[in-house]
Design an enzyme around this catalytic site. Structure first.
Site, PDB file in Angstrom:
ATOM      1  N   GLY A   1       0.825  -1.197   0.000  1.00  0.00           N
ATOM      2  CA  GLY A   1       0.000   0.000   0.000  1.00  0.00           C
ATOM      3  C   GLY A   1       0.862   1.250   0.000  1.00  0.00           C
ATOM      4  N   CYS A   2       0.268   2.366  -0.377  1.00  0.00           N
ATOM      5  CA  CYS A   2       1.034   3.614  -0.490  1.00  0.00           C
ATOM      6  C   CYS A   2       1.486   4.121   0.879  1.00  0.00           C
ATOM      7  CB  CYS A   2       0.221   4.671  -1.228  1.00  0.00           C
ATOM      8  SG  CYS A   2      -1.475   4.895  -0.629  1.00  0.00           S
ATOM      9  N   TYR A   3       0.555   4.305   1.807  1.00  0.00           N
ATOM     10  CA  TYR A   3       0.945   4.738   3.151  1.00  0.00           C
ATOM     11  C   TYR A   3       1.894   3.736   3.812  1.00  0.00           C
ATOM     12  CZ  TYR A   3      -2.836   8.286   3.236  1.00  0.00           C
ATOM     13  OH  TYR A   3      -3.654   9.355   2.990  1.00  0.00           O
ATOM     14  N   PRO A   4       1.589   2.445   3.791  1.00  0.00           N
ATOM     15  CA  PRO A   4       2.485   1.493   4.451  1.00  0.00           C
ATOM     16  C   PRO A   4       3.911   1.517   3.913  1.00  0.00           C
ATOM     17  CG  PRO A   4       0.375   0.461   4.081  1.00  0.00           C
ATOM     18  CD  PRO A   4       0.329   1.777   3.362  1.00  0.00           C
ATOM     19  N   THR A   5       4.089   1.798   2.626  1.00  0.00           N
ATOM     20  CA  THR A   5       5.444   1.830   2.073  1.00  0.00           C
ATOM     21  C   THR A   5       6.330   2.781   2.857  1.00  0.00           C
ATOM     22  OG1 THR A   5       4.751   1.192  -0.161  1.00  0.00           O
ATOM     23  CG2 THR A   5       6.806   2.433   0.034  1.00  0.00           C
TER      24      THR A   5
END
Length: 311
Positions: free
Chosen positions: A114-118
């Site tokens: 995911g974008c935030y988790p990256t």
């Protein structure tokens, strides 16, 4: 020439993956006829023809396509959120640790992060793993993304609408779908408090994690650990300690990495070094989605990792 089938190529992520692969010298994209996109047998045929199928689908639809893939023994890169903590799936964050690239290369099933988790995982995981931050600590993550992160519905809500909100916080039920992914891959015992927001701009993402340290631990030590961890990584940059590297400085903004596959990390600390903010900047559609997908495809198909990862 390797063949890739993008299931969901007309969605936000699918379009960007396709646009990148158009310029890829070693990959040919095969497409489903629009009139047959819900034809299971046609989808099955294309998946069998492809070396890898990329899923750019809503979560429930991704589950259905994975069931087909398992029947046929096909390789899959899933950009939905369904399989990011699932058994039998390799997490597609190449920079996660020293063995991750090899795992991605050999895997049948890879889940795109995911974008935030990256950004969050790249900040927290090495610090927790090295014992510099407590594994059982209670962490808060504040983040803002461009509205393209919400897909077609949110894009339509913002584009051409002069009354669209400048800024809005969401996920206030503390059940955001990224939380299991963040907790697992950051190696945290406790689920963090995650406060995401959307801004009235198309692309870009900024993540901030405030931390209070104690004893001999300082922000400078955290910075040194991040710099050492990522010093050989092409797509991760750790900026100098306590320096705002931004075209809008002294403000730190979500902007400047649009359409790239880069992540910029930074550490800011108080004079005593014990009040700290960890920061990550990336493009929610680049390293946060389509750029990372192409990076993973390159690894899965034996291509140079940096080929066509940017628009």
């Amino acid at each position: 020439m390797k063949k890739v089938f993008i299931d969901g190529e007309t969605g936000t992520t699918g379009l960007q993956v396709r646009e990148r692969l158009v310029n890829h010298p070693d990959i040919e994209v095969i497409s489903i006829d629009e009139a047959k996109k819900r034809d299971v047998e046609e989808k099955r045929r294309l998946m069998k023809e492809a070396d890898v199928t990329v899923l750019c689908l809503p979560d429930e639809a991704a589950k259905d396509t994975v069931a087909l893939a398992k029947e046929e023994g096909c390789r899959v890169l899933d950009a939905s959120s369904v399989h990011r903590v699932a058994e039998g799936w390799v997490y597609g964050l190449a920079e996660l640790d020293a063995s991750q690239r090899e795992q991605i290369q050999e895997a049948q099933f890879v889940s795109n992060p995911g974008c935030y988790p990256t950004g969050i995982i790249l900040l927290l995981k090495p610090l927790v793993e090295q014992g510099l931050l407590a594994k059982d600590g209670h962490y808060t993550v504040n983040a803002i993304s461009g509205y393209t992160g919400g897909g077609k519905q949110l894009i339509e809500k913002y584009e051409g609408n002069p009354d669209a909100a400048t800024y809005g916080t969401y996920g206030l039920n503390f059940k955001h779908k990224h939380l299991p992914e963040i907790q697992k891959w950051s190696q945290l015992d406790n689920t963090p408090i995650f406060i995401p927001s959307v801004g009235n701009f198309a692309q870009g993402m900024l993540i901030s994690i405030p931390v209070t340290l104690s004893g001999a631990m300082t922000g400078e030590k955290l910075h040194a650990a991040l710099a050492s961890t990522y010093e050989e990584e092409d797509f991760v940059t750790v900026h100098p300690f306590n320096e705002v590297k931004d075209s809008h400085a002294p403000f730190l903004t979500p902007h400047g990495l649009e359409n790239t596959n880069q992540v910029e990390l930074a550490v800011f600390a108080s004079e005593d070094g014990q009040s700290v903010v960890l920061s990550a900047k990336l493009d929610n559609l680049g390293k946060g989605a389509s750029g990372a997908a192409v990076q993973n495809l390159n690894l899965m198909l034996g291509c140079a990792e940096d080929t066509a990862v940017v628009l």
